[in-house]
Scaffold this active site. Structure first.
Site, PDB file in Angstrom:
ATOM      1  N   GLY A   1       0.807  -1.231   0.000  1.00 39.36           N
ATOM      2  CA  GLY A   1       0.000   0.000   0.000  1.00 39.36           C
ATOM      3  C   GLY A   1       0.833   1.272   0.000  1.00 39.36           C
ATOM      4  O   GLY A   1       2.061   1.242   0.099  1.00 39.36           O
TER       5      GLY A   1
ATOM      6  N   TYR B   1      -8.065  -4.431  11.156  1.00 35.05           N
ATOM      7  CA  TYR B   1      -7.254  -4.561  12.387  1.00 35.05           C
ATOM      8  C   TYR B   1      -7.675  -5.768  13.235  1.00 35.05           C
ATOM      9  O   TYR B   1      -6.825  -6.549  13.661  1.00 35.05           O
ATOM     10  CB  TYR B   1      -7.347  -3.318  13.281  1.00 35.05           C
ATOM     11  CG  TYR B   1      -6.645  -2.079  12.781  1.00 35.05           C
ATOM     12  CD1 TYR B   1      -5.849  -2.087  11.646  1.00 35.05           C
ATOM     13  CD2 TYR B   1      -6.782  -0.871  13.474  1.00 35.05           C
ATOM     14  CE1 TYR B   1      -5.226  -0.929  11.213  1.00 35.05           C
ATOM     15  CE2 TYR B   1      -6.158   0.280  13.050  1.00 35.05           C
ATOM     16  CZ  TYR B   1      -5.384   0.244  11.918  1.00 35.05           C
ATOM     17  OH  TYR B   1      -4.770   1.392  11.490  1.00 35.05           O
TER      18      TYR B   1
ATOM     19  N   LYS C   1      -3.846   5.672  12.558  1.00 31.26           N
ATOM     20  CA  LYS C   1      -5.174   6.249  12.456  1.00 31.26           C
ATOM     21  C   LYS C   1      -5.737   5.986  11.061  1.00 31.26           C
ATOM     22  O   LYS C   1      -4.940   5.703  10.170  1.00 31.26           O
ATOM     23  CB  LYS C   1      -5.122   7.745  12.745  1.00 31.26           C
ATOM     24  CG  LYS C   1      -4.321   8.542  11.690  1.00 31.26           C
ATOM     25  CD  LYS C   1      -4.530   9.999  11.836  1.00 31.26           C
ATOM     26  CE  LYS C   1      -5.379  10.555  10.745  1.00 31.26           C
ATOM     27  NZ  LYS C   1      -4.728  10.718   9.447  1.00 31.26           N
TER      28      LYS C   1
ATOM     29  N   ASP D   1      -9.615  13.448  10.118  1.00 36.88           N
ATOM     30  CA  ASP D   1      -8.317  13.242   9.474  1.00 36.88           C
ATOM     31  C   ASP D   1      -7.189  13.986  10.202  1.00 36.88           C
ATOM     32  O   ASP D   1      -6.079  13.474  10.310  1.00 36.88           O
ATOM     33  CB  ASP D   1      -8.403  13.716   8.014  1.00 36.88           C
ATOM     34  CG  ASP D   1      -7.209  13.271   7.180  1.00 36.88           C
ATOM     35  OD1 ASP D   1      -6.815  12.104   7.291  1.00 36.88           O
ATOM     36  OD2 ASP D   1      -6.656  14.105   6.430  1.00 36.88           O
TER      37      ASP D   1
ATOM     38  N   HIS E   1      -4.184  14.720  15.222  1.00 37.08           N
ATOM     39  CA  HIS E   1      -2.928  15.478  15.202  1.00 37.08           C
ATOM     40  C   HIS E   1      -3.016  16.771  16.022  1.00 37.08           C
ATOM     41  O   HIS E   1      -2.187  17.034  16.885  1.00 37.08           O
ATOM     42  CB  HIS E   1      -2.533  15.846  13.763  1.00 37.08           C
ATOM     43  CG  HIS E   1      -2.356  14.665  12.849  1.00 37.08           C
ATOM     44  ND1 HIS E   1      -1.942  13.441  13.286  1.00 37.08           N
ATOM     45  CD2 HIS E   1      -2.536  14.541  11.507  1.00 37.08           C
ATOM     46  CE1 HIS E   1      -1.871  12.607  12.251  1.00 37.08           C
ATOM     47  NE2 HIS E   1      -2.230  13.254  11.165  1.00 37.08           N
TER      48      HIS E   1
ATOM     49  N   ARG F   1       0.992  26.205   2.838  1.00 36.20           N
ATOM     50  CA  ARG F   1       1.182  24.935   3.541  1.00 36.20           C
ATOM     51  C   ARG F   1       2.005  25.215   4.789  1.00 36.20           C
ATOM     52  O   ARG F   1       3.141  25.682   4.710  1.00 36.20           O
ATOM     53  CB  ARG F   1       1.937  23.954   2.636  1.00 36.20           C
ATOM     54  CG  ARG F   1       2.253  22.681   3.356  1.00 36.20           C
ATOM     55  CD  ARG F   1       2.976  21.632   2.568  1.00 36.20           C
ATOM     56  NE  ARG F   1       3.326  20.584   3.530  1.00 36.20           N
ATOM     57  CZ  ARG F   1       4.562  20.346   3.948  1.00 36.20           C
ATOM     58  NH1 ARG F   1       5.575  21.017   3.464  1.00 36.20           N
ATOM     59  NH2 ARG F   1       4.790  19.412   4.862  1.00 36.20           N
TER      60      ARG F   1
HETATM   61  C1  BG6 Z   1      -2.213  12.531   7.536  1.00 37.55           C
HETATM   62  C2  BG6 Z   1      -3.503  12.915   6.893  1.00 37.55           C
HETATM   63  O1  BG6 Z   1      -2.445  11.931   8.779  1.00 37.55           O
HETATM   64  O2  BG6 Z   1      -1.411  13.706   7.724  1.00 37.55           O
HETATM   65  C3  BG6 Z   1      -3.265  13.623   5.574  1.00 37.55           C
HETATM   66  O3  BG6 Z   1      -4.276  11.742   6.674  1.00 37.55           O
HETATM   67  C4  BG6 Z   1      -2.312  14.789   5.766  1.00 37.55           C
HETATM   68  O4  BG6 Z   1      -4.491  14.101   5.045  1.00 37.55           O
HETATM   69  C5  BG6 Z   1      -1.074  14.352   6.519  1.00 37.55           C
HETATM   70  O5  BG6 Z   1      -1.961  15.269   4.476  1.00 37.55           O
HETATM   71  C6  BG6 Z   1      -0.199  15.548   6.872  1.00 37.55           C
HETATM   72  O6  BG6 Z   1       1.000  15.111   7.436  1.00 37.55           O
HETATM   73  P1  BG6 Z   1       2.264  16.074   7.430  1.00 37.55           P
HETATM   74  O7  BG6 Z   1       3.283  15.337   8.220  1.00 37.55           O
HETATM   75  O8  BG6 Z   1       2.636  16.261   5.984  1.00 37.55           O
HETATM   76  O9  BG6 Z   1       1.837  17.368   8.044  1.00 37.55           O
END
Ligand code: BG6
Length: 518
Positions: free
Chosen positions: A43, A158, A185, A272, A277, A368
């Protein structure tokens, strides 16, 4: 690997070990064999994150070939070489592909073996166990076997995968060995499904064997949070409702769901990004000082702060969906799934009563970045009229361009007495030149090998996190809250900025922090 010598002291290149108290955990790489089994090896996650992280650990000397073997497992019928070809391109950014690196890649790929099988029958797992055992015998591991199963899989499988592992693939060491499971997650869709998943896995494995990964906890500046807060006298007296006006934890991406629409549409931005996070970051910003750095002491404090979060009110939420999101053929035309959300959390305790914690995340925005922004209250009795210059802010920029800076009012240099907003700036690129900041996944996999659960989510923590968001998520799923359309490449719905203003956030217009260039 340049030197060809496997020095254990290389660990210090990732962090100073003496700093970490791992409690009772055993973490030696020095005896026995270590098998890392990546389930879902064919994957995207495995290809883009898990194998590259393992490769970087290997290159830095954390996975000595004399002790470590890596197994890929998935349903696809593939040969070892086909798997290796699939992941090869993700191991080294081509611009860095020196001959030395290419040797490392080849040596790393030699550690990998692929096994194919289903996720819900014993046959494939028995084959896998046979291969692991064979390798362990060859290693002369003195009966100590350590098995790390990384589930780079959708949560729907899982329970069956965990059942198969517990039936067929547990380590058979008499002492000193272990079997650990890393799960990714989304861990459930809401409180009920997450609890169901937890109890299914909990029947098979002890909490000490389960590593629920949230890769934000592996980011450099997130790991710096406790140090900043509790090792610096500056912050101790200021970190409370008397001084802080509001806290923002922000995640922005300047691209959309890009081929992941089908997956994303079932979850949305809150599941998400925000519920996991950003909420994990909030815990570290808001929790009380733990008794020690022992994983359980830290996680106890995280749970307490989550339990103090009030029920989310609809007026504290703005949802958005970028125009064009539904053009993805895998997304239904009527989807209300938010790709943007601002949610204000309110913590009902002595330290934070009245301070809004603004969690904001969005896809297809104008930039970003991820950052934590602590905005302080105005100076009382302000003789300089500083308010016009903007408030003090303490900002931790998680990415890109890691930095910690404080926005201050200073005298404008020159003959006249006037004030201006400037910053005390700790930009990592400048201050730590030549230091490579490890990828979050590298650290977290290493923590798993060492048995350090500090940066992983405990079951009661997960439950508390779902308790906060489930009622809101159900209202969104029922269509009671609507996503407002916004144009890609913008700040998201303007209603979100209004919500921020109403919460007391004052933006300093005209101030831009520019990351220093070397
Ligand atoms: C993932 C999300 O957990 O974190 C994504 O599923 C997101 O949608 C990603 O793009 C972002 O991770 P990072 O480390 O690039 O901020």
């Amino acid at each position: 690997m340049a030197s060809g010598v496997w020095h254990m002291e290389k660990r210090s290149s990732i962090r100073n070990d003496s700093f970490v108290d791992r409690g009772d955990s055993e973490g030696s790489l020095e005896c026995g064999s270590l098998s890392i089994i990546v389930l879902g090896a064919s994957g995207d996650l495995a290809k883009k994150k898990t194998f590259p992280a393992l490769f970087n650990l290997y290159r830095q000397g954390f996975l000595p070939p004399s002790e470590v073997h890596i197994f890929g497992y998935a349903r696809s019928k593939m040969t070892d070489d086909e798997l290796k070809n699939r992941i090869h391109g993700y191991l080294v950014p081509s611009k860095n592909a020196t001959p030395e690196l290419s040797d490392d890649v080849s040596a790393f790929l030699r550690l990998i073996k692929y096994v194919s099988g289903s996720y819900d029958t014993e046959e494939g797992f028995q084959l896998l166990d046979g291969d692991i055992t064979k390798y362990e015998c060859e290693q002369n591991s003195q009966g100590v076997s350590r098995r790390l199963f990384y589930l780079a899989l959708p949560p729907s499988v899982y329970p069956s995968v965990c059942r198969m592992i517990s039936l067929c693939c547990m380590d058979k060491s008499k002492n000193g060995g272990w079997t650990r499971i890393v799960v990714e997650k989304p861990f459930g869709r809401d409180l009920e499904s997450a609890e169901q998943l937890s109890s299914q896995i909990g029947e098979l494995f002890d909490e000490s064997q389960i590593y629920r990964i949230d890769h934000y906890l592996g980011k450099e500046l997130v790991q710096n949070l406790l140090v900043m807060r509790f090792a610096n006298r500056f912050f101790l007296p200021l970190w409370n409702r008397d001084n802080i006006a509001n806290v923002q934890i922000v995640f922005r991406e300047d691209f959309g769901t890009e081929g992941r629409g089908g997956y994303f549409d079932q979850y949305g931005i809150i599941r998400d990004i925000i519920q996991n996070h950003l909420l994990q970051v909030l815990c570290l910003v808001a929790m009380e000082k733990p008794v020690s750095l022992k994983p359980e002491h830290i996680r106890d404090e995280k749970v307490k702060v989550l339990q103090a979060v009030d029920r989310i009110k609809d007026e504290d939420v703005v949802l958005g969906q970028y125009e064009g999101y539904r053009d993805d053929p895998t997304v239904p035309n009527t989807s209300n799934t938010p790709t943007f959300a601002t949610v204000i959390l309110r913590i009902h305790n002595e330290r934070w009563e009245g301070v809004p914690f603004i969690l904001k995340a969005g896809k297809a925005l104008n930039s970003r970045k991820a950052e934590i922004r602590i905005q302080f209250k105005d100076v009382p009795g302000d003789i300089f009229k500083c308010k016009k210059q903007g408030r003090n802010e303490f900002v931790m920029r998680l990415q890109p361009s890691e930095a910690i800076y404080m926005k201050l009012t200073v005298k404008q240099p020159g003959l006249e007495m006037s004030t201006v907003q400037s910053e005390l700036d700790l930009s990592y690129r400048q201050r730590y030149q030549g230091v490579v900041i490890p990828e979050a996944y590298e650290r977290l996999i290493l923590d798993t090998i060492r048995g350090d659960q500090q940066h992983f989510v405990r079951r009661d923590e997960l439950k508390a996190a779902w308790e906060i968001f489930t009622p809101l998520l159900h209202r969104i799923d029922d269509g009671q809250l609507k996503s407002i359309p916004y144009k890609p490449g913008t700040r998201g719905p303007t209603e979100a900025d209004t919500l921020l203003e109403n919460a007391g956030y004052i933006q300093t217009h005209g101030y831009i922090w520019i990351p220093p260039t070397l």
